[in-house]
Design a protein around this motif. Sequence first.
Motif, short mmCIF file in Angstrom:
data_model
loop_
_atom_site.label_atom_id
_atom_site.label_comp_id
_atom_site.label_asym_id
_atom_site.label_seq_id
_atom_site.Cartn_x
_atom_site.Cartn_y
_atom_site.Cartn_z
N THR A 200 4.35 44.57 65.57
CA THR A 200 3.23 43.44 65.12
C THR A 200 1.88 44.10 65.17
N ALA A 201 1.40 44.88 66.20
CA ALA A 201 0.25 45.21 66.75
C ALA A 201 -0.24 46.29 65.59
N ALA A 202 0.84 46.98 65.08
CA ALA A 202 0.78 48.10 64.00
C ALA A 202 0.52 47.66 62.74
N GLY A 203 0.44 46.23 62.60
CA GLY A 203 0.26 45.67 61.03
C GLY A 203 1.63 45.71 60.32
N PRO A 208 10.21 43.14 56.53
CA PRO A 208 11.57 42.47 56.63
C PRO A 208 12.43 42.79 58.00
N HIS A 209 12.27 44.04 58.21
CA HIS A 209 13.01 44.45 59.45
C HIS A 209 12.44 43.76 60.73
N LEU A 210 11.17 43.74 60.63
CA LEU A 210 10.40 43.03 61.87
C LEU A 210 11.05 41.53 61.81
N LEU A 211 11.01 40.93 60.62
CA LEU A 211 11.49 39.51 60.76
C LEU A 211 12.93 39.42 61.33
N LYS A 212 13.69 40.65 60.98
CA LYS A 212 15.12 40.52 61.55
C LYS A 212 15.16 40.50 62.82
N LEU A 213 14.35 41.40 63.51
CA LEU A 213 14.60 41.87 64.81
C LEU A 213 14.12 40.68 65.59
N THR A 214 12.94 39.81 65.06
CA THR A 214 12.46 38.61 65.57
C THR A 214 13.69 37.66 65.95
N GLY A 215 14.51 37.67 64.72
CA GLY A 215 15.43 36.73 64.79
C GLY A 215 16.37 36.94 65.82
N VAL A 216 16.77 38.20 65.90
CA VAL A 216 17.72 38.69 66.80
C VAL A 216 17.46 38.34 68.34
#
Length: 227
Positions: A200-203, A208-216
């Motif tokens: 997130t800090a890296a912008g 979509p992979h970040l969203l999936k990781l957050t969901g996990v």
Amino acid sequence: MLISIDKVLDKEEVRRFRALLEAAQWQDGANTAGTLAVSVKRNLQLEDGAEPAAELGDFILRRLSAHGLFVSAALPSKVYPPKFNCYRNGGHYGTHVDSAIMQVPGTSVTVRSDLSATLFLAEPDEYEGGELEIEGPFGIQSVKLAAGNMVLYPSSSLHRVSPVTRGARFAAFFWIQSLVQDEGARTLLFDLDQAIQGLTAAGRHDDPHLLKLTGVYHNLLRRWAVT
């Protein structure tokens, strides 16, 4: 998992804490030791709930409630109000393990000790000895942090404070009941959360992979958390 959290208090706040603590009325720490610990505990403590312990403890808890690294690592459900101790003149605390269940003085609230915390309130060069030594799966880790910094470690660990042979070691200490009792699960969640925060800090907000990781992360927390 042992985690160092820097700058919980800034230097001016540490100076204010120390001025109040050095003027306080201290009692023999053995008065609050358990049956086994009483034979190995040689320090001074402030009485529970007495000033300035209550004021300073409330300040620490307010600060930590908004501290991202602490929240990520501990996932706090309940926190036992901070206590304060002082080691000097050879004072030490031999090897011991913290009690599993603690009742908050003057209340019916109980706290399961999943994590222990020590917030250092003296600079390392102010005293000799006084290392917090924590036994873990990879041996003994010796901790002696700058004033204002804090260490978190499993309450199930055997630990001790080595004798203070010069100066005085001041600290706050307390216990946390986590939403996630299992240490292994809590460590996985911490590592995952830190990776998410790094992306997130890296912008990478729209990845979509970040969203999936957050969901996990949240699905695992949902599975393991007990409220």
